[in-house]
Design a protein around this motif. Sequence first.
Motif, PDB file in Angstrom:
ATOM      1  N   THR A 247      14.590  30.982 -19.961  1.00 17.78           N
ATOM      2  CA  THR A 247      13.680  31.687 -19.064  1.00 17.78           C
ATOM      3  C   THR A 247      13.534  30.950 -17.740  1.00 17.78           C
ATOM      4  N   ALA A 248      13.476  31.702 -16.651  1.00 18.95           N
ATOM      5  CA  ALA A 248      13.177  31.143 -15.335  1.00 18.95           C
ATOM      6  C   ALA A 248      11.729  31.474 -15.004  1.00 18.95           C
ATOM      7  N   HIS A 249      10.961  30.468 -14.636  1.00 14.81           N
ATOM      8  CA  HIS A 249       9.527  30.630 -14.390  1.00 14.81           C
ATOM      9  C   HIS A 249       9.239  30.474 -12.898  1.00 14.81           C
ATOM     10  N   ASP A 250       8.647  31.493 -12.320  1.00 16.35           N
ATOM     11  CA  ASP A 250       8.344  31.514 -10.890  1.00 16.35           C
ATOM     12  C   ASP A 250       6.862  31.218 -10.682  1.00 16.35           C
ATOM     13  N   ASP A 251       6.391  30.092 -11.208  1.00 12.55           N
ATOM     14  CA  ASP A 251       4.962  29.762 -11.208  1.00 12.55           C
ATOM     15  C   ASP A 251       4.600  28.629 -10.255  1.00 12.55           C
ATOM     16  N   ASN A 252       5.575  28.108  -9.518  1.00 12.47           N
ATOM     17  CA  ASN A 252       5.320  26.925  -8.689  1.00 12.47           C
ATOM     18  C   ASN A 252       4.389  27.218  -7.518  1.00 12.47           C
ATOM     19  N   GLU A 253       3.570  26.244  -7.166  1.00 20.09           N
ATOM     20  CA  GLU A 253       2.721  26.355  -5.989  1.00 20.09           C
ATOM     21  C   GLU A 253       3.233  25.501  -4.835  1.00 20.09           C
ATOM     22  N   LEU A 254       4.322  24.729  -5.072  1.00 21.44           N
ATOM     23  CA  LEU A 254       4.941  23.906  -4.038  1.00 21.44           C
ATOM     24  C   LEU A 254       6.439  24.179  -3.983  1.00 21.44           C
ATOM     25  N   PRO A 255       7.045  24.081  -2.786  1.00 24.90           N
ATOM     26  CA  PRO A 255       8.505  24.222  -2.685  1.00 24.90           C
ATOM     27  C   PRO A 255       9.206  22.957  -3.170  1.00 24.90           C
ATOM     28  N   ASP A 256      10.529  23.028  -3.287  1.00 25.49           N
ATOM     29  CA  ASP A 256      11.340  21.840  -3.534  1.00 25.49           C
ATOM     30  C   ASP A 256      11.556  21.126  -2.200  1.00 25.49           C
ATOM     31  N   PHE A 257      11.379  19.803  -2.185  1.00 26.45           N
ATOM     32  CA  PHE A 257      11.516  19.003  -0.965  1.00 26.45           C
ATOM     33  C   PHE A 257      12.811  18.196  -1.029  1.00 26.45           C
ATOM     34  N   ILE A 258      13.632  18.312   0.036  1.00 28.59           N
ATOM     35  CA  ILE A 258      14.944  17.658   0.043  1.00 28.59           C
ATOM     36  C   ILE A 258      15.149  16.918   1.358  1.00 28.59           C
ATOM     37  N   ALA A 259      15.676  15.700   1.251  1.00 30.39           N
ATOM     38  CA  ALA A 259      16.077  14.898   2.411  1.00 30.39           C
ATOM     39  C   ALA A 259      17.524  14.471   2.216  1.00 30.39           C
ATOM     40  N   ARG A 260      18.255  14.419   3.312  1.00 28.52           N
ATOM     41  CA  ARG A 260      19.691  14.165   3.208  1.00 28.52           C
ATOM     42  C   ARG A 260      20.197  13.389   4.426  1.00 28.52           C
ATOM     43  N   TYR A 261      21.198  12.530   4.178  1.00 28.14           N
ATOM     44  CA  TYR A 261      21.827  11.772   5.260  1.00 28.14           C
ATOM     45  C   TYR A 261      23.338  11.970   5.181  1.00 28.14           C
ATOM     46  N   ASN A 262      23.953  12.358   6.296  1.00 29.49           N
ATOM     47  CA  ASN A 262      25.385  12.606   6.378  1.00 29.49           C
ATOM     48  C   ASN A 262      26.058  11.450   7.110  1.00 29.49           C
ATOM     49  N   LEU A 263      26.991  10.795   6.436  1.00 28.82           N
ATOM     50  CA  LEU A 263      27.663   9.623   7.002  1.00 28.82           C
ATOM     51  C   LEU A 263      29.155   9.910   7.169  1.00 28.82           C
ATOM     52  N   LYS A 264      29.671   9.566   8.346  1.00 24.24           N
ATOM     53  CA  LYS A 264      31.103   9.692   8.615  1.00 24.24           C
ATOM     54  C   LYS A 264      31.610   8.363   9.138  1.00 24.24           C
ATOM     55  N   HIS A 265      32.610   7.779   8.453  1.00 21.01           N
ATOM     56  CA  HIS A 265      33.189   6.512   8.888  1.00 21.01           C
ATOM     57  C   HIS A 265      34.689   6.551   8.638  1.00 21.01           C
ATOM     58  N   ASN A 266      35.454   6.600   9.719  1.00 18.70           N
ATOM     59  CA  ASN A 266      36.914   6.675   9.634  1.00 18.70           C
ATOM     60  C   ASN A 266      37.334   7.826   8.715  1.00 18.70           C
ATOM     61  N   ASP A 267      37.997   7.531   7.603  1.00 23.19           N
ATOM     62  CA  ASP A 267      38.496   8.590   6.712  1.00 23.19           C
ATOM     63  C   ASP A 267      37.495   8.996   5.634  1.00 23.19           C
ATOM     64  N   LEU A 268      36.321   8.392   5.636  1.00 21.09           N
ATOM     65  CA  LEU A 268      35.322   8.662   4.604  1.00 21.09           C
ATOM     66  C   LEU A 268      34.193   9.536   5.141  1.00 21.09           C
ATOM     67  N   SER A 269      33.906  10.620   4.438  1.00 24.89           N
ATOM     68  CA  SER A 269      32.724  11.441   4.694  1.00 24.89           C
ATOM     69  C   SER A 269      31.831  11.320   3.465  1.00 24.89           C
ATOM     70  N   LEU A 270      30.576  10.936   3.668  1.00 23.22           N
ATOM     71  CA  LEU A 270      29.671  10.678   2.556  1.00 23.22           C
ATOM     72  C   LEU A 270      28.342  11.363   2.805  1.00 23.22           C
ATOM     73  N   VAL A 271      27.800  11.959   1.750  1.00 26.73           N
ATOM     74  CA  VAL A 271      26.493  12.609   1.811  1.00 26.73           C
ATOM     75  C   VAL A 271      25.597  12.010   0.738  1.00 26.73           C
ATOM     76  N   MET A 272      24.421  11.565   1.159  1.00 28.51           N
ATOM     77  CA  MET A 272      23.417  11.032   0.234  1.00 28.51           C
ATOM     78  C   MET A 272      22.169  11.888   0.362  1.00 28.51           C
ATOM     79  N   ALA A 273      21.678  12.411  -0.756  1.00 28.02           N
ATOM     80  CA  ALA A 273      20.539  13.326  -0.724  1.00 28.02           C
ATOM     81  C   ALA A 273      19.556  12.990  -1.832  1.00 28.02           C
ATOM     82  N   GLY A 274      18.298  13.229  -1.561  1.00 25.89           N
ATOM     83  CA  GLY A 274      17.249  13.037  -2.552  1.00 25.89           C
ATOM     84  C   GLY A 274      16.357  14.262  -2.615  1.00 25.89           C
ATOM     85  N   MET A 275      15.800  14.522  -3.788  1.00 23.22           N
ATOM     86  CA  MET A 275      14.967  15.708  -3.974  1.00 23.22           C
ATOM     87  C   MET A 275      13.740  15.371  -4.800  1.00 23.22           C
TER      88      MET A 275
END
Length: 382
Positions: A196-224
Motif C-alpha cells: 500500500t502507498a500512503h499519502d498521509d505525510n504533512e511534510l515534503p521530502d527534502f533533498i540536497a545534492r552536489y555535482n562534481l566534475k573533475h577531468n574524466d570523472l563526473s560524481l554526484v553526491m546527494a542526501g535526503m
Amino acid sequence: MTSTRKILKGGLAGAALCTAVTAHAVTLGTFDNTTVKIGGYVKLDALWSSFDNQVSSGSAREFYVPGATPVSSGASNNYFDMHAKQTRIHLGTDSNVGGKKLKSYIEIDFMTQGIGNEKATNGYAPELRHAFIEYDKWLFGQTWSTFMNVAALPESVDFIGNTDGTVFVRQPQIRYTNGPWQFSIENPETTTPDGTAHDDNELPDFIARYNLKHNDLSLVMAGMLRQLTVQTGGVDDTASGWGISVTGKYMIGKNDIRFGLNTGGGLGRYLAINTSAGAAADANGNLEAIDSLGLFASYRHNWNDKYRSNFIYSMLDVDNNTNLVDIGAGTTESTRSIRANLMYDWVKNLTLGGEFTLANREVESGADGDMTRLQFMAMYKF
C-alpha cells in the motif's frame, strides 16, 4: 542455491537532466520569441523470458522488475512478448525573458498499466513522464527526483537496466540550483510491506545534492531526509527516513564506467522501483523505517563507430525486521542481476540491440527464484 544465483553473487546529472530528455529533438520554429522543439523515439521490444514460476502478463513481462521475480516452484515457465509501449514523445519550449531563460518541457510514453489488451488493437493510454517549468535557477513541476543521477544510468535494452541498485523516481518538486548545488522539496509517499502507498505525510521530502566534475570523472553526491507516515488500519504514527547516494561516470577514452551506491533507512519507493517498503508497523502501531542498500556498476565499450556493448551488474539488499513483516507473504530480502548487450547503429538515429539477462530474487523465508531473459529492440530517435 541455484546455479544462476551462484553466478549472480560471484555525468553530471544536473546538466544531464535536460540533455537526457532533449538530446534528440527537431525545432518546429520560433514564435513570439519562443522556440518550440519536438522529439522522442519509437521503440519495439521483443522478449523471451524464463521464470521459476508463472508470471501473468504485465510489467514484469515487459521490463525487469526486481520485486516481481517469482520464487522457485521447481518448474520453469517460458514466455514470448512484444510491445511498443516504451515509445515516447516530448515537446519543449525555450524563451528569453528579462535576460534569463524560461523553459518548459512535457513528455509522455505508454508504459501505463491497466488499459489496453493484446486481443486485437494493443491500445495503451499515454502516461505523463515529465511536465516542468524552468526559470533562471528554479524548477517547478514533475521530473526526475533530485536524488537521482540520470547520467549514471547505463545503456541497456531493458527499460532501466541497473534496476536493483538504482534510484528511479519521477515526481512533482520545487528545485533550486546554484552552481554545483541543488536543493529541492519533493512529493512524499510512504509505502508499507502490504504494497500500500500512503499519502498521509504533512511534510515534503527534502533533498540536497552536489555535482562534481573533475577531468574524466563526473560524481554526484546527494542526501535526503523524509517523513514516513501511516494513518490507516489501526496505525497512526510517523517515523524519520534518510538516504545517501553517491553515483557517477568515469570516462576511459570513448568508453566509460558507471557506478552507484544508494543506501538509507526508509528509502522504500526510491530504490529498485519500490522492491522494498519504506516502513513497517509493530503490533502497537509504531512505525519503523526499513534499511536498504543498492549497488551497481557497468562498463560501456565501443567496438567501433557502429557497435558497442554494455556489461551491467546490480544488487539490492533489504534489512527487514522479520518481527514486523510477514515472512510468508514473499517479502524481498535481496535481488541480483547481471546483463550484457550489443548495440548496432544501423543508420543515423536507428539502433538495433540485443541483451542477455540473469536475475535472482530471494525472500525472507529463504526461498529464491531466477529469471533468464533474451531481449531485442529496434529504436528510432527523432
